[in-house]
Design a protein around this motif. Sequence first.
Motif: not given
Length: 299
Positions: A146, A109, A112-113
Motif C-alpha cells: 500500500e 501490489e 494489497r487489499y
Amino acid sequence: MEQGFQVLLQVFGGLALFLYGTDSLCRAVQQGAGRRLRSLLARCTANPVAGLLTGAAVTAVLQSSSAVTVMVIAFLAAGLLQLRQAVPVVFGANIGTTVTAQLLAFRVESWRYLLLFCGVLLCLACKGWRGRCVGEAVFGFGLLFEGVTVMRSAMEPLLQSPLLRLELARVQQSPLHGLLTGVCMTLTVQSSSATVALLQSMAAQPGADGVHSLLGLTAAIPILLGDNIGTTVTAVLASIGQSRDTKRAAAAHALFNLTGAAAFCALLPWYAGLVAMISPKGPELEVIARQTAKAHTLF
C-alpha cells in the motif's frame, strides 16, 4: 506551492507506510519464529553455499537485509557464529532483498487489499499468539505494498518539477552522480527496498517525448548500485563497540557492495545491454520496472 507540499506529504506518507509495513512484517516473523530463525542460522551455515542460501531465504521472508545483517552481527558478538559462517549469510542477504523489487515489477501490489483484509481477519480470528503473528505478518506485507502504491501515485505530479527533472538529467549524464544519489537516498530512508521501489516508480514515468522512460536503464542502474552501498551503513553502525569479527563482517559487507558497484559502473553499457537482453521485450515504460528488478538481482 501548497500543491507541491501536499505531494511531498503524500510521498513521505507512502514511505512511512512502506517502512512501518516492513517493520511490522519483520517483528511478527521474529516473534513467531525467533528461536527457529536463530537455530536455522546456527545450523544452516556449515558451508558457504548453505550460508548464502540461508541468508537469501531469511531475508526474502523478513523483507529486510538490514535486519538480517544486524542479527548476524549480534550472533557474532554473542559467539553463536564464526566469521567464516557469518559472511556468506550477509552476502545471501543481499540476494534476498531483491525479492521486493521482483514482486513490485510483477505488480503484486494489486493484491494489497486482500492481504490487508486477510491479515486483520487472522489477527481477530486466531486466539493463539502464533496465529496472530501470522496475521500481523500478512497485514505488514499488505501495508508495504500500500505504501508503494501511495508513493507511486504521488510521484507522478512531483516528477513534473523542473528542479527534479534537472537533477535526473544530471544522473543520466554522470553515473557517479547517480551512484551518490542512490547512496544518499538509502542513507536518508534507511531502507534499500524502499529506495528501489521509488526508483522503479521514477523509471516508469514518461520523459519529455511521452514514449521513453524519464530515467532509462543506464541511469537507473547507478542509482540502484548506490542503494546497495548505502544499505551497508546499518551493519557498520551495529558493529561499533563490538568484537573484531563483527567489524570484519560489517567491513566484508561494505567492501562487497563497494567493489561490486565500482566494477558494474565501469562496465555499465555492457551490463545494461545484458539486462535488456534477458528482460521481457516491449515498450520501455512497460518493461523498465522489470529491467530494474533484473539488474538488482543479477548484481
